[in-house]
Design an enzyme around this catalytic site. Structure first.
Site, PDB file in Angstrom:
ATOM      1  N   SER A 193     -32.214  23.517  25.978  1.00 51.59           N
ATOM      2  CA  SER A 193     -32.757  22.981  24.721  1.00 51.59           C
ATOM      3  C   SER A 193     -34.213  23.395  24.531  1.00 51.59           C
ATOM      4  O   SER A 193     -35.052  23.173  25.405  1.00 51.59           O
ATOM      5  CB  SER A 193     -32.651  21.456  24.716  1.00 51.59           C
ATOM      6  OG  SER A 193     -31.333  21.037  25.002  1.00 51.59           O
ATOM      7  N   ASN A 194     -34.493  23.968  23.375  1.00 48.14           N
ATOM      8  CA  ASN A 194     -35.850  24.435  23.085  1.00 48.14           C
ATOM      9  C   ASN A 194     -36.711  23.344  22.454  1.00 48.14           C
ATOM     10  O   ASN A 194     -36.179  22.415  21.857  1.00 48.14           O
ATOM     11  CB  ASN A 194     -35.781  25.646  22.148  1.00 48.14           C
ATOM     12  CG  ASN A 194     -35.546  26.927  22.920  1.00 48.14           C
ATOM     13  OD1 ASN A 194     -36.164  27.150  23.961  1.00 48.14           O
ATOM     14  ND2 ASN A 194     -34.649  27.771  22.426  1.00 48.14           N
ATOM     15  N   HIS A 249     -40.965  30.524  27.918  1.00 44.13           N
ATOM     16  CA  HIS A 249     -39.781  30.908  27.138  1.00 44.13           C
ATOM     17  C   HIS A 249     -40.061  30.843  25.640  1.00 44.13           C
ATOM     18  O   HIS A 249     -39.243  30.392  24.860  1.00 44.13           O
ATOM     19  CB  HIS A 249     -38.608  29.989  27.510  1.00 44.13           C
ATOM     20  CG  HIS A 249     -37.300  30.376  26.893  1.00 44.13           C
ATOM     21  ND1 HIS A 249     -36.747  31.629  27.022  1.00 44.13           N
ATOM     22  CD2 HIS A 249     -36.434  29.665  26.127  1.00 44.13           C
ATOM     23  CE1 HIS A 249     -35.593  31.674  26.374  1.00 44.13           C
ATOM     24  NE2 HIS A 249     -35.381  30.494  25.811  1.00 44.13           N
TER      25      HIS A 249
END
Length: 356
Positions: A161-162, A220
């Site tokens: 999950s970002n 990320h």
């Protein structure tokens, strides 16, 4: 002439096939176990996917069903879990699939799991900032990690999950509050950055991507994604123009897909592939395979930051070893400083979400 009861029974059986009952989540399983001779698949690991009905979750679930190391696959979501579960359960592979719908079934979905993969959350859309994404996904990750802390505190957690740079610190703080935090078992999945780097570098070098390995460190998102092109295997040299092109494309690969899909989604298929590749590495580590090394965003002392993506060696307890960055060239050292500056704020944002 057949006796009337036999005829009626035959008609009932045919009718049942022609008009099957509406699929329901019963006992959190596709079938009542009492109606099945087999109690489980081949020996292996129990894996839960939280957010299994989403754009990443569905292909991820399908690919995990194909993994011979998975014996039980739990699919959880707040919507559409029954349909995804029914569909995937028809695949003739060893893993037994069970579906779970809604918050009230989260605990059953998590109990006894060896590996929990979390793609849950909203996808990135054109014009959406990382702040927009954070506000929605932070709460989702918090809730799911509270369930993990309660029901399977020793499971390996793969967090997709970002924004991963913030959600991993959120997960860590939730586990700390619950008294279950083990930094070796919490891994932010940055494998898509590595997969993209391998693909793009292979294109430039004219090689098969499967023969290329590019370490990608940092974080990320954007400039926090730092491909170490000086450490590419097989050893290769690049012009400065190629380095600039590759670094920019690897850092902005997600945006490339979002724009190409023109509002219809983000990188779901390649992310699912990368997530399964990383989950498989974790399972091989749990099995005791030697030399399982991948990049991930983890608790780290490699830099002054509490979390950082580097190569890690995976084993029976999750992370067995966190590797140093190795020798960097001047371009990479400059990139590292940019990455750390951006990453520090993202980490603090995640920590503050829980601590207040």
């Amino acid at each position: 002439m057949q006796p009337i009861p036999d005829v009626n029974q035959r008609i009932a059986r045919i009718s049942a096939h022609l008009h099957p009952p509406k699929y329901q989540m019963e006992e959190s399983s596709v079938l009542r176990r009492a109606n099945c001779r087999a109690k489980g698949g081949a020996p292996g690991f129990k894996v839960a996917i939280l957010g299994a009905a989403g754009g990443i979750g569905q292909p991820l679930a399908m690919l995990m069903k194909m993994n011979p190391l998975v014996s039980v696959l739990h699919l959880y979501d707040v919507v559409n879990a029954p349909g995804v579960t029914a569909d995937i359960s028809h695949m003739d592979t060893g893993a037994v699939v069970r579906g779970f719908l809604g918050q009230q079934q989260l605990e059953r979905a998590l109990t006894g799991m060896d590996l929990v993969v979390i793609p849950a959350g909203v996808p990135r859309k054109p014009g959406m900032t990382r702040d927009d994404l954070f506000k929605i996904n932070a709460g989702i990750v918090k809730t799911l990690c509270e369930g993990i802390a309660k029901c399977c505190p020793t499971a390996i957690v793969n967090l997709i999950s970002n924004p991963v740079n913030s959600t991993v610190p959120i997960a860590a703080e939730v586990f700390k509050k619950a008294g279950t935090y083990d930094p070796k078992r919490l891994l932010g999945v940055t494998m898509l950055d590595v997969v993209r780097a391998n693909t793009f570098v292979a294109e430039v070098l004219g090689l098969d991507p499967r023969d290329v390995n590019v370490p990608v460190v940092g974080g990320h998102a954007g400039v926090t994604i730092l491909p170490l092109l000086s450490q590419v295997k097989p050893p290769s040299s690049f012009t400065q123009e190629e380095i600039n092109y590759l670094t920019d494309r690897i850092q902005n690969g997600g945006t490339e897909v979002v724009e190409a899909k023109a509002g219809a989604g983000s990188a779901t298929l390649s992310m699912a592939y990368a997530a399964v590749k990383f989950a498989d590495a974790c399972l091989r580590g749990l099995r005791g395979d030697a030399g399982v090394v991948e990049c991930a965003f983890v608790s780290s002392q490699v830099t002054e930051l509490p979390f950082f993506a580097t190569k890690v060696r995976l084993g029976r307890n999750g992370i067995d070893e966190v590797y140093s960055l190795g020798p960097l060239n001047e371009y990479e050292r400059i990139g590292l400083e940019k990455a750390k500056k951006e990453l520090a704020g993202s980490i603090e944002k995640g920590v503050s979400f829980i601590r207040g």
